[in-house]
Design a protein around this motif. Structure first.
Motif, PDB file in Angstrom:
ATOM      1  N   CYS A   1      11.039   9.338 -11.103  1.00 31.61           N
ATOM      2  CA  CYS A   1      10.450   8.817  -9.863  1.00 31.61           C
ATOM      3  C   CYS A   1       9.259   7.914 -10.143  1.00 31.61           C
ATOM      4  O   CYS A   1       9.062   6.914  -9.451  1.00 31.61           O
ATOM      5  CB  CYS A   1      10.068   9.961  -8.933  1.00 31.61           C
ATOM      6  N   THR A   2       8.490   8.249 -11.165  1.00 28.35           N
ATOM      7  CA  THR A   2       7.367   7.400 -11.549  1.00 28.35           C
ATOM      8  C   THR A   2       7.868   6.044 -12.040  1.00 28.35           C
ATOM      9  O   THR A   2       7.276   5.010 -11.727  1.00 28.35           O
ATOM     10  CB  THR A   2       6.510   8.098 -12.626  1.00 28.35           C
ATOM     11  N   ALA A   3       8.981   6.030 -12.765  1.00 26.26           N
ATOM     12  CA  ALA A   3       9.563   4.769 -13.238  1.00 26.26           C
ATOM     13  C   ALA A   3      10.158   3.967 -12.083  1.00 26.26           C
ATOM     14  O   ALA A   3      10.134   2.740 -12.092  1.00 26.26           O
ATOM     15  CB  ALA A   3      10.636   5.043 -14.291  1.00 26.26           C
ATOM     16  N   LEU A   4      10.687   4.667 -11.085  1.00 26.52           N
ATOM     17  CA  LEU A   4      11.348   3.987  -9.969  1.00 26.52           C
ATOM     18  C   LEU A   4      10.393   3.507  -8.886  1.00 26.52           C
ATOM     19  O   LEU A   4      10.723   2.594  -8.127  1.00 26.52           O
ATOM     20  CB  LEU A   4      12.392   4.905  -9.337  1.00 26.52           C
ATOM     21  N   SER A   5       9.213   4.085  -8.797  1.00 28.39           N
ATOM     22  CA  SER A   5       8.283   3.735  -7.726  1.00 28.39           C
ATOM     23  C   SER A   5       7.921   2.255  -7.692  1.00 28.39           C
ATOM     24  O   SER A   5       8.049   1.609  -6.646  1.00 28.39           O
ATOM     25  CB  SER A   5       7.032   4.603  -7.822  1.00 28.39           C
ATOM     26  N   PRO A   6       7.494   1.652  -8.810  1.00 35.74           N
ATOM     27  CA  PRO A   6       7.175   0.220  -8.749  1.00 35.74           C
ATOM     28  C   PRO A   6       8.419  -0.628  -8.482  1.00 35.74           C
ATOM     29  O   PRO A   6       8.348  -1.666  -7.825  1.00 35.74           O
ATOM     30  CB  PRO A   6       6.582  -0.100 -10.120  1.00 35.74           C
ATOM     31  N   TRP A   7       9.564  -0.169  -8.959  1.00 33.95           N
ATOM     32  CA  TRP A   7      10.819  -0.885  -8.732  1.00 33.95           C
ATOM     33  C   TRP A   7      11.156  -0.906  -7.240  1.00 33.95           C
ATOM     34  O   TRP A   7      11.477  -1.951  -6.688  1.00 33.95           O
ATOM     35  CB  TRP A   7      11.937  -0.225  -9.538  1.00 33.95           C
ATOM     36  N   ARG A   8      11.069   0.248  -6.609  1.00 34.08           N
ATOM     37  CA  ARG A   8      11.357   0.314  -5.168  1.00 34.08           C
ATOM     38  C   ARG A   8      10.448  -0.619  -4.378  1.00 34.08           C
ATOM     39  O   ARG A   8      10.881  -1.326  -3.476  1.00 34.08           O
ATOM     40  CB  ARG A   8      11.188   1.742  -4.654  1.00 34.08           C
ATOM     41  N   SER A   9       9.184  -0.601  -4.720  1.00 34.84           N
ATOM     42  CA  SER A   9       8.220  -1.460  -4.037  1.00 34.84           C
ATOM     43  C   SER A   9       8.559  -2.929  -4.246  1.00 34.84           C
ATOM     44  O   SER A   9       8.556  -3.723  -3.293  1.00 34.84           O
ATOM     45  CB  SER A   9       6.815  -1.147  -4.555  1.00 34.84           C
ATOM     46  N   GLU A  10       8.858  -3.295  -5.477  1.00 32.93           N
ATOM     47  CA  GLU A  10       9.184  -4.690  -5.798  1.00 32.93           C
ATOM     48  C   GLU A  10      10.478  -5.120  -5.108  1.00 32.93           C
ATOM     49  O   GLU A  10      10.552  -6.218  -4.550  1.00 32.93           O
ATOM     50  CB  GLU A  10       9.305  -4.873  -7.315  1.00 32.93           C
ATOM     51  N   ILE A  11      11.478  -4.269  -5.119  1.00 37.45           N
ATOM     52  CA  ILE A  11      12.754  -4.608  -4.480  1.00 37.45           C
ATOM     53  C   ILE A  11      12.550  -4.758  -2.974  1.00 37.45           C
ATOM     54  O   ILE A  11      13.101  -5.671  -2.359  1.00 37.45           O
ATOM     55  CB  ILE A  11      13.842  -3.556  -4.794  1.00 37.45           C
ATOM     56  N   SER A  12      11.754  -3.908  -2.384  1.00 43.89           N
ATOM     57  CA  SER A  12      11.469  -4.011  -0.954  1.00 43.89           C
ATOM     58  C   SER A  12      10.792  -5.337  -0.634  1.00 43.89           C
ATOM     59  O   SER A  12      11.172  -6.040   0.313  1.00 43.89           O
ATOM     60  CB  SER A  12      10.589  -2.846  -0.511  1.00 43.89           C
ATOM     61  N   THR A  13       9.796  -5.687  -1.431  1.00 43.54           N
ATOM     62  CA  THR A  13       9.091  -6.959  -1.234  1.00 43.54           C
ATOM     63  C   THR A  13      10.034  -8.137  -1.419  1.00 43.54           C
ATOM     64  O   THR A  13      10.041  -9.077  -0.611  1.00 43.54           O
ATOM     65  CB  THR A  13       7.905  -7.063  -2.225  1.00 43.54           C
ATOM     66  N   LEU A  14      10.833  -8.094  -2.460  1.00 46.45           N
ATOM     67  CA  LEU A  14      11.761  -9.186  -2.730  1.00 46.45           C
ATOM     68  C   LEU A  14      12.833  -9.301  -1.654  1.00 46.45           C
ATOM     69  O   LEU A  14      13.241 -10.406  -1.285  1.00 46.45           O
ATOM     70  CB  LEU A  14      12.389  -9.017  -4.111  1.00 46.45           C
ATOM     71  N   THR A  15      13.291  -8.176  -1.138  1.00 46.96           N
ATOM     72  CA  THR A  15      14.283  -8.196  -0.064  1.00 46.96           C
ATOM     73  C   THR A  15      13.703  -8.850   1.179  1.00 46.96           C
ATOM     74  O   THR A  15      14.362  -9.694   1.812  1.00 46.96           O
ATOM     75  CB  THR A  15      14.756  -6.753   0.261  1.00 46.96           C
ATOM     76  N   THR A  16      12.479  -8.494   1.517  1.00 46.97           N
ATOM     77  CA  THR A  16      11.812  -9.108   2.666  1.00 46.97           C
ATOM     78  C   THR A  16      11.670 -10.612   2.459  1.00 46.97           C
ATOM     79  O   THR A  16      11.957 -11.403   3.360  1.00 46.97           O
ATOM     80  CB  THR A  16      10.435  -8.462   2.897  1.00 46.97           C
ATOM     81  N   ARG A  17      11.250 -10.997   1.262  1.00 44.87           N
ATOM     82  CA  ARG A  17      11.093 -12.430   0.975  1.00 44.87           C
ATOM     83  C   ARG A  17      12.427 -13.171   1.024  1.00 44.87           C
ATOM     84  O   ARG A  17      12.489 -14.313   1.477  1.00 44.87           O
ATOM     85  CB  ARG A  17      10.438 -12.630  -0.389  1.00 44.87           C
ATOM     86  N   THR A  18      13.473 -12.524   0.547  1.00 47.06           N
ATOM     87  CA  THR A  18      14.802 -13.151   0.587  1.00 47.06           C
ATOM     88  C   THR A  18      15.242 -13.358   2.027  1.00 47.06           C
ATOM     89  O   THR A  18      15.748 -14.428   2.389  1.00 47.06           O
ATOM     90  CB  THR A  18      15.829 -12.296  -0.178  1.00 47.06           C
ATOM     91  N   GLN A  19      15.033 -12.334   2.859  1.00 49.65           N
ATOM     92  CA  GLN A  19      15.397 -12.466   4.276  1.00 49.65           C
ATOM     93  C   GLN A  19      14.590 -13.582   4.935  1.00 49.65           C
ATOM     94  O   GLN A  19      15.136 -14.358   5.718  1.00 49.65           O
ATOM     95  CB  GLN A  19      15.191 -11.136   5.002  1.00 49.65           C
TER      96      GLN A  19
END
Length: 176
Positions: A36-54
């Motif tokens: 979960c510690t490894a995935l936390s920054p990934w989730r945040s980055e993917i969320s940000t990138l998804t918003t930017r893509t939209q």
């Protein structure tokens, strides 16, 4: 001569201890916390990138600007996914029944996501920007493929075979 033997014995004991630590599995909670510690920054980055893509898909830009922005976004997601994959791989194998299979599923899932973003990046880069209608139709196809590949790579932690891991993922603050 005695000093050399003492140092050699001490070094051998340290190396044996490190080897044992590296080969031992991690308890369910420790492994889940590492994942979960490894995935936390990934989730945040993917969320940000998804918003930017939209936003990029709805913002009026030139096809050239859109291609550059989307390629950068998808490459960022690819890098973030690879970093998460490497972090999960470093977490090792949980000391639970089927731990090797579970760890491999997590790593494989993130590798699939990384590859999906890489394919999307390459697909965007390959699109001609003129005429713009053809470009945007191509973007839609690339995003549709990304969504399909991403969905195939997904890992549902609620279906884990390990009761200990499922409980750890549901209860640890790092995993919320």
């Amino acid at each position: 001569m005695r000093v050399v033997r003492t140092i050699s014995l001490a070094l051998a004991l340290v190396l044996a201890g490190l080897a044992a630590a590296c080969s031992a599995g991690h308890g369910a909670e420790a492994w889940a916390a590492s994942v979960c510690t490894a995935l936390s920054p990934w989730r945040s980055e993917i969320s940000t990138l998804t918003t930017r893509t939209q936003e990029q898909m709805t913002t009026r830009t030139t096809p050239g600007q859109a291609r550059e922005n989307l390629a950068r976004l998808f490459d960022g997601a690819r890098v973030a996914s690879e970093n998460a994959r490497a972090g999960v791989e470093r977490a090792g194998v949980p000391d639970v029944t089927g731990g090797v299979k579970i760890a491999a599923a997590f790593v494989g899932s993130l590798a699939g996501m990384r590859d999906a973003y890489g394919t999307a990046h390459d697909g965007i880069e390959a699109l001609a920007t003129s005429p713009s209608s053809v470009f945007y139709t191509g973007v839609s196809k690339v995003v549709d493929r990304l969504n399909a590949e991403y969905e195939q790579s997904g890992l549902d932690t609620s279906k884990l075979d390990s009761v200990e891991l499922r409980s750890a993922f549901e209860s640890l603050p790092e995993c919320q």
